[in-house]
Scaffold this motif. Sequence first.
Motif, short mmCIF file in Angstrom:
data_model
loop_
_atom_site.label_atom_id
_atom_site.label_comp_id
_atom_site.label_asym_id
_atom_site.label_seq_id
_atom_site.Cartn_x
_atom_site.Cartn_y
_atom_site.Cartn_z
N ASN A 1 6.90 6.54 -6.99
CA ASN A 1 8.22 7.02 -7.43
C ASN A 1 9.31 6.76 -6.05
OD1 ASN A 1 7.50 7.71 -9.96
ND2 ASN A 1 6.54 9.62 -9.25
N ALA A 2 8.76 6.67 -4.91
CA ALA A 2 9.70 6.71 -3.96
C ALA A 2 10.59 5.40 -4.02
CB ALA A 2 8.88 6.35 -2.79
N ALA B 1 0.85 -1.19 0.14
CA ALA B 1 -0.04 -0.14 0.17
C ALA B 1 0.93 1.22 0.04
CB ALA B 1 -0.85 0.08 0.92
N MET B 2 2.19 1.29 0.75
CA MET B 2 2.99 2.40 0.97
C MET B 2 3.50 2.75 -0.73
SD MET B 2 4.96 1.81 4.20
CE MET B 2 6.32 3.04 3.89
N ARG B 3 3.78 1.64 -1.46
CA ARG B 3 4.39 1.74 -2.66
C ARG B 3 3.35 2.32 -3.63
NH1 ARG B 3 6.68 -3.35 -1.21
NH2 ARG B 3 8.95 -3.18 -1.17
#
Length: 264
Positions: free
Chosen positions: A226-227, A219-221
């Motif tokens: 682009n992180a 979910a963070m990705r």
Amino acid sequence: MSDRVQNTAASEGKNVGNNGSLSGLVIAVAGAGGPAGHATLVRLAEAGAVVVGADNNPERLAEAVDAARYARGGATVTGETVDLLDLESTRAWADRIEKDHGRIDGLVHLVGGWRGSATFAETDLADWDLLEKLLVRTVQHTSLAFYDGLQRSDRGRYVLISAAGASQPTAGNAAYSAAKAAAEAWTLAMADGLRKAGGDEGPRSAAAILVVKALVHDAMRAERPNAKFAGFTDVKDLAEAIEGVWGKSAAEVNGNRLWLTEKP
């Protein structure tokens, strides 16, 4: 008081094949409702363990229990909402697990939280008040509650998830890093107790620390495509490392920091 999320397959008496690395073991997971807890419940269930999760969010806990149950059909996975800030409630949870299953072979401590500031001078001591409860007090309670039961197991493990910042704190993370360092010190004291209890034969059970820079999940990705998340540990890799603690002898892991990221 606690509310249980019951595994239907287990309550109906369905059996699970004994072909996993953790088959026959009973492992509790504190802080089971978050992404790391979700991944850990799934991994432990897939490895054949009987898994008992606890979280203060019943909805998130139910989702994690369901996911772990269906990851391995018929796996025994249950959950309870337990007040880990209350020592007697935590002791009662540990006692119930051992009474219900006849043994307790592990406690994985995933209770987390973060507060920080832009500079050291801007540190808000209210952050410490919160993090001391989440990151230190819950460790004290779970370690004390499960200590005796883990020593009755021939593969007992207490696993704390910590952060690299405990060893190299930054100016804006004073409260967080201090709380993590305190939790590590407490766990290492537990490990020394286990070592001494083992005498000349060495520790029968172990307390170990898995150290990450930070955790990342799908979910963070998706939120930040682009992180790079450089040095972060995926929650699935963390879950694999947690399983691996039982694959080593107590002497190998007791009182050790097992690094999943580069040492500072």
